[in-house]
Scaffold this motif. Structure first.
Motif, PDB file in Angstrom:
ATOM      1  N   SER A 136      -2.171  15.128   4.998  1.00 17.03           N
ATOM      2  CA  SER A 136      -2.340  13.827   4.370  1.00 17.03           C
ATOM      3  C   SER A 136      -2.786  14.029   2.933  1.00 17.03           C
ATOM      4  CB  SER A 136      -3.372  13.021   5.161  1.00 17.03           C
ATOM      5  OG  SER A 136      -3.546  11.762   4.572  1.00 17.03           O
ATOM      6  N   PHE A 144      -6.529   7.162   7.734  1.00 16.87           N
ATOM      7  CA  PHE A 144      -6.789   8.119   6.661  1.00 16.87           C
ATOM      8  C   PHE A 144      -8.263   8.529   6.675  1.00 16.87           C
ATOM      9  CE2 PHE A 144      -3.325   5.284   5.636  1.00 16.87           C
ATOM     10  CZ  PHE A 144      -2.303   6.186   5.420  1.00 16.87           C
ATOM     11  N   ALA A 145      -9.141   7.544   6.888  1.00 17.70           N
ATOM     12  CA  ALA A 145     -10.578   7.822   6.899  1.00 17.70           C
ATOM     13  C   ALA A 145     -10.979   8.630   8.137  1.00 17.70           C
ATOM     14  CB  ALA A 145     -11.361   6.509   6.848  1.00 17.70           C
ATOM     15  N   HIS A 179      -1.535  13.192  -1.237  1.00 16.24           N
ATOM     16  CA  HIS A 179      -0.617  12.324  -1.963  1.00 16.24           C
ATOM     17  C   HIS A 179       0.604  12.996  -2.557  1.00 16.24           C
ATOM     18  CE1 HIS A 179      -2.108   8.289  -1.799  1.00 16.24           C
ATOM     19  NE2 HIS A 179      -3.336   8.732  -1.896  1.00 16.24           N
ATOM     20  N   ASN A 180       0.449  14.163  -3.155  1.00  9.26           N
ATOM     21  CA  ASN A 180       1.592  14.710  -3.895  1.00  9.26           C
ATOM     22  C   ASN A 180       2.528  15.542  -3.021  1.00  9.26           C
ATOM     23  OD1 ASN A 180      -0.240  16.758  -3.535  1.00  9.26           O
ATOM     24  ND2 ASN A 180       0.321  17.804  -5.420  1.00  9.26           N
ATOM     25  N   ASP A 236     -13.401  10.099   1.833  1.00 15.28           N
ATOM     26  CA  ASP A 236     -12.157   9.370   2.161  1.00 15.28           C
ATOM     27  C   ASP A 236     -11.602   8.726   0.898  1.00 15.28           C
ATOM     28  OD1 ASP A 236     -10.126   7.831   3.485  1.00 15.28           O
ATOM     29  OD2 ASP A 236     -11.504   6.136   3.525  1.00 15.28           O
ATOM     30  N   ASP A 237     -12.487   8.076   0.152  1.00 14.12           N
ATOM     31  CA  ASP A 237     -12.052   7.399  -1.062  1.00 14.12           C
ATOM     32  C   ASP A 237     -11.465   8.396  -2.062  1.00 14.12           C
ATOM     33  OD1 ASP A 237     -11.942   4.790  -2.265  1.00 14.12           O
ATOM     34  OD2 ASP A 237     -13.324   5.566  -3.778  1.00 14.12           O
ATOM     35  N   TYR A 263       2.954  18.263 -10.872  1.00 11.49           N
ATOM     36  CA  TYR A 263       2.110  17.059 -10.901  1.00 11.49           C
ATOM     37  C   TYR A 263       1.161  17.075  -9.714  1.00 11.49           C
ATOM     38  CZ  TYR A 263       1.062  12.033 -10.687  1.00 11.49           C
ATOM     39  OH  TYR A 263       0.444  10.824 -10.643  1.00 11.49           O
ATOM     40  N   LEU A 264      -0.092  16.798  -9.962  1.00 13.24           N
ATOM     41  CA  LEU A 264      -1.049  16.755  -8.844  1.00 13.24           C
ATOM     42  C   LEU A 264      -1.421  15.326  -8.469  1.00 13.24           C
ATOM     43  CD1 LEU A 264      -2.756  18.349  -6.834  1.00 13.24           C
ATOM     44  CD2 LEU A 264      -4.608  18.306  -8.506  1.00 13.24           C
ATOM     45  N   SER A 284      -0.591   8.411   1.699  1.00  9.86           N
ATOM     46  CA  SER A 284      -0.934   9.827   1.595  1.00  9.86           C
ATOM     47  C   SER A 284      -0.446  10.642   2.783  1.00  9.86           C
ATOM     48  CB  SER A 284      -2.441  10.015   1.369  1.00  9.86           C
ATOM     49  OG  SER A 284      -3.171   9.487   2.435  1.00  9.86           O
ATOM     50  N   HIS A 303      -7.974   9.877  -0.530  1.00  7.95           N
ATOM     51  CA  HIS A 303      -6.838   9.014  -0.189  1.00  7.95           C
ATOM     52  C   HIS A 303      -6.624   7.819  -1.114  1.00  7.95           C
ATOM     53  CE1 HIS A 303      -8.062  10.818   3.816  1.00  7.95           C
ATOM     54  NE2 HIS A 303      -6.900  11.358   3.540  1.00  7.95           N
ATOM     55  N   ASN A 304      -7.698   7.120  -1.467  1.00  7.14           N
ATOM     56  CA  ASN A 304      -7.522   5.840  -2.158  1.00  7.14           C
ATOM     57  C   ASN A 304      -7.292   6.038  -3.649  1.00  7.14           C
ATOM     58  OD1 ASN A 304      -7.845   4.503   0.241  1.00  7.14           O
ATOM     59  ND2 ASN A 304     -10.064   4.296  -0.006  1.00  7.14           N
ATOM     60  N   ARG A 305      -6.452   5.185  -4.218  1.00  5.94           N
ATOM     61  CA  ARG A 305      -6.087   5.290  -5.627  1.00  5.94           C
ATOM     62  C   ARG A 305      -6.087   3.908  -6.267  1.00  5.94           C
ATOM     63  NH1 ARG A 305      -7.094   9.698  -4.455  1.00  5.94           N
ATOM     64  NH2 ARG A 305      -5.745  11.537  -4.353  1.00  5.94           N
ATOM     65  N   ASP A 306      -6.460   3.853  -7.573  1.00 10.37           N
ATOM     66  CA  ASP A 306      -6.307   2.595  -8.306  1.00 10.37           C
ATOM     67  C   ASP A 306      -4.835   2.273  -8.502  1.00 10.37           C
ATOM     68  OD1 ASP A 306      -8.990   2.159  -8.493  1.00 10.37           O
ATOM     69  OD2 ASP A 306      -9.211   3.093 -10.468  1.00 10.37           O
ATOM     70  N   ASN A 307      -4.020   3.313  -8.732  1.00  9.08           N
ATOM     71  CA  ASN A 307      -2.565   3.162  -8.801  1.00  9.08           C
ATOM     72  C   ASN A 307      -2.148   2.115  -9.826  1.00  9.08           C
ATOM     73  OD1 ASN A 307       0.049   3.727  -8.051  1.00  9.08           O
ATOM     74  ND2 ASN A 307       0.033   2.392  -6.258  1.00  9.08           N
ATOM     75  N   ARG A 326      -8.835  -1.116  -2.378  1.00 10.36           N
ATOM     76  CA  ARG A 326      -8.168   0.074  -2.931  1.00 10.36           C
ATOM     77  C   ARG A 326      -7.403   0.700  -1.774  1.00 10.36           C
ATOM     78  NH1 ARG A 326     -11.098   4.643  -4.965  1.00 10.36           N
ATOM     79  NH2 ARG A 326      -9.708   5.093  -6.681  1.00 10.36           N
ATOM     80  N   LEU A 327      -6.184   1.108  -2.017  1.00  6.99           N
ATOM     81  CA  LEU A 327      -5.315   1.565  -0.928  1.00  6.99           C
ATOM     82  C   LEU A 327      -5.027   3.055  -1.030  1.00  6.99           C
ATOM     83  CD1 LEU A 327      -2.670  -1.285  -1.152  1.00  6.99           C
ATOM     84  CD2 LEU A 327      -4.447  -1.059   0.596  1.00  6.99           C
ATOM     85  N   PRO A 328      -4.696   3.679   0.103  1.00  6.45           N
ATOM     86  CA  PRO A 328      -4.273   5.092   0.077  1.00  6.45           C
ATOM     87  C   PRO A 328      -2.809   5.202  -0.336  1.00  6.45           C
ATOM     88  CG  PRO A 328      -4.325   4.302   2.330  1.00  6.45           C
ATOM     89  CD  PRO A 328      -4.805   3.160   1.475  1.00  6.45           C
ATOM     90  N   ILE A 329      -2.469   4.568  -1.448  1.00  4.85           N
ATOM     91  CA  ILE A 329      -1.067   4.476  -1.874  1.00  4.85           C
ATOM     92  C   ILE A 329      -0.959   4.819  -3.350  1.00  4.85           C
ATOM     93  CG2 ILE A 329       0.780   2.804  -2.372  1.00  4.85           C
ATOM     94  CD1 ILE A 329       0.106   1.437   0.261  1.00  4.85           C
ATOM     95  N   GLU A 330       0.068   5.608  -3.688  1.00  8.32           N
ATOM     96  CA  GLU A 330       0.402   5.921  -5.068  1.00  8.32           C
ATOM     97  C   GLU A 330       1.874   5.523  -5.254  1.00  8.32           C
ATOM     98  OE1 GLU A 330      -1.523   9.709  -6.921  1.00  8.32           O
ATOM     99  OE2 GLU A 330       0.577  10.206  -6.564  1.00  8.32           O
TER     100      GLU A 330
END
Lengths: 87, 418
Positions: free
Chosen positions: B413, B399-400, B415-416, A38-39, A18-19, B343, A42-46, B249-253
């Protein structure tokens, strides 16, 4: 969980790695600027619901697959090859 | 109502008829100084420390479900401070010290048990990594001890030391690590906050965050609008949905992490034991007797609060490889929690782009041990508008900028990779 590979058919999720969100296919231009990168990185709609994400069929045909699935139920709706681009 | 041995004795002799509810069930007021979105461990701790340390008591904690029904009641209860990266290191050290005084502070038995954690290693490289981490822990002012195989065999006689695939080379003992009763932590903090005047409002879902000209005004809820001078988001697992109400929007999954528990057994595992091999496995025994264990994330975005069989199989394989005796125990249940994966694998406690709106989240799979310090640091930020020194590293902009990233596993940094 079985992932439908467009080339190989439904396969055990252990054949895949999974990526992340399929938005990774929309890579910003090299000179798009720090905020865009950056967006992207790092950033995700999630979403808690239907999402599209990228799976690599490592132990199969090695294709990158875009899978449309529901993160709240683990239901899988459809899949397509990532090389075919956006839906 | 204060708890004491005398009180327990008296109630025991009088049919336990004198106990009263631990906190009130107030209707929401029209306005508060601070509204905390999320009545989990971190939200309750934030309210508690706002009242205790900063004298801010006109506070509401809004919980969409019930107290103890979210991640605070669904984790594997381990409390430790063996982090390595600057930022994390001092924060978890601070948290462990708060844990050590928490029961006296709250006048509540959270069953904090410093039974020690033993981290096993299975190769020379893993021993080097364990010693590096232990030295970082010693430098932060806490303790760690290297155990030889001989010492381990006396302490953990039930492990399979002679296995060929992952032979045990030794272990690192963190004596002050251990477990706590997760529900009691939520109840104790809720009671402590309530006694200082905080309103704990259950079954109250936030549906919108009101802002005007870049300044927060309050929240919309399933029980009507509530005005607030300051609004604090702390909703582990649902951070994306709540932050989106404020246009963030967050750096979160969000990922799923599974946990497993066996039937109740007589005492057999005295410590928290973790095992690296080609993945991750950890186990402890609850005071009720169940063996509580788990491993890694399943590895895909999920809000299902349940996992899939491949990780369940992997965790059980690791358990059998490490301690074959576990094969005789029956699995009672398994479940999944929703993990806010940032991340770089470390949390966020910071202001946002909206004045008076604060964000706390991204605790990955390690939020339980952080509860006291997270509440302590978040309350400091909300009350004083500047970060607590122990939590100052958890900036949203790291993160930025790339400055101050805390990737404990050295994977960068991304996500996976956490």
């Amino acid at each position: 969980m079985k992932i439908p590979c467009p080339l190989c058919g439904a396969r055990d999720s252990r054949e895949f790695s999974y990526l992340g969100h399929a938005g990774l296919l929309d890579r910003p231009a090299p000179d798009a600027g720090d905020a865009a990168w950056d967006d992207y990185l790092h950033n995700r709609d999630n979403p808690a619901g239907v999402t599209e994400d990228l799976w690599s069929h490592d132990y199969g045909c090695a294709a990158w697959v875009v899978v449309t699935r529901n993160t709240a139920t683990h239901g899988i709706l459809s899949s397509r090859l990532a090389k075919d681009g956006a839906a | 109502m204060a708890f004491s041995a005398l009180r327990v004795l008296k109630e025991g002799l009088t049919g336990n008829s004198g106990w009263t509810p631990h906190w009130r069930d107030p209707a929401p007021k029209d306005e508060y100084d601070v509204v905390i979105i999320g009545g989990g461990g971190h939200g309750l701790a934030t309210a508690y420390y706002l009242a205790k340390d900063h004298g801010i008591t006109n506070v509401a904690v809004l919980e969409k479900g019930w107290i103890g029904g979210g991640n605070v009641g669904r984790n594997t209860t381990i409390v430790r401070a063996n982090y390595m990266m600057p930022g994390n290191s001092e924060f978890y050290s601070h948290s462990l010290k708060l844990w050590e005084g928490l029961e006296q502070d709250l006048n509540y038995n959270v069953m904090h048990s410093q039974r020690g954690q033993i981290t096993l290693f299975n190769s020379d490289g893993a021993r080097d990594a364990a010693m590096r981490r232990a030295n970082a822990v010693i430098n932060q002012g806490d303790d760690a001890e290297l155990l030889s195989v001989g010492q381990l065999k006396k302490t953990l006689p039930y492990l399979d030391y002679d296995q060929t695939r992952f032979p045990i080379y030794g272990g690192m003992l963190y004596r002050r690590a251990g477990t706590a009763r997760h529900d009691a932590v939520a109840w104790g903090l809720a009671r402590g906050a309530d006694r200082r005047g905080v309103d704990i409002i259950q079954n109250c879902e936030v549906t919108g965050i009101d802002t005007q000209g870049g300044v927060v005004q309050g929240v919309q809820t399933s029980r009507g609008p509530i005005r607030a001078k300051k609004v604090a988001i702390v909703v582990a697992g649902r951070s994306a949905q709540v932050a989106a109400m404020a246009g963030m929007r967050l750096p979160i999954e969000s990922h799923v992490l599974q946990a497993f528990v066996t039937e109740g057994l007589k005492p057999c595992i005295d410590h928290v034991v973790s095992y690296g091999m080609l993945g991750h496995f950890y186990i402890s025994q609850s005071d009720k007797g169940g063996l509580v264990f788990g491993g890694n994330l399943d590895g895909y975005a999920s809000y299902a609060a349940r996992g899939n069989l491949p990780m369940a199989e992997h965790v059980c394989e690791a358990a059998m490889t490490l301690m074959p005796m576990i094969g005789r125990a029956k699995m009672l249940r398994s479940w999944g929690g929703i993990m806010d994966m940032s991340s770089d694998g470390s949390p966020i406690i910071d202001k946002t782009h909206i004045d008076g709106l604060y964000f706390n989240g991204g605790w990955c799979y390690g939020g339980f041990k952080a509860i006291p310090a997270s509440g302590n640091c978040y309350a400091h930020l909300i009350a004083q508008d500047r970060p607590h020194p122990a939590g100052a590293g958890f900036r949203l902009d790291r993160f930025a900028t790339g400055r101050g990233l805390m990737d404990e596993e050295g994977t960068g940094s991304q996500h996976n990779l956490h």
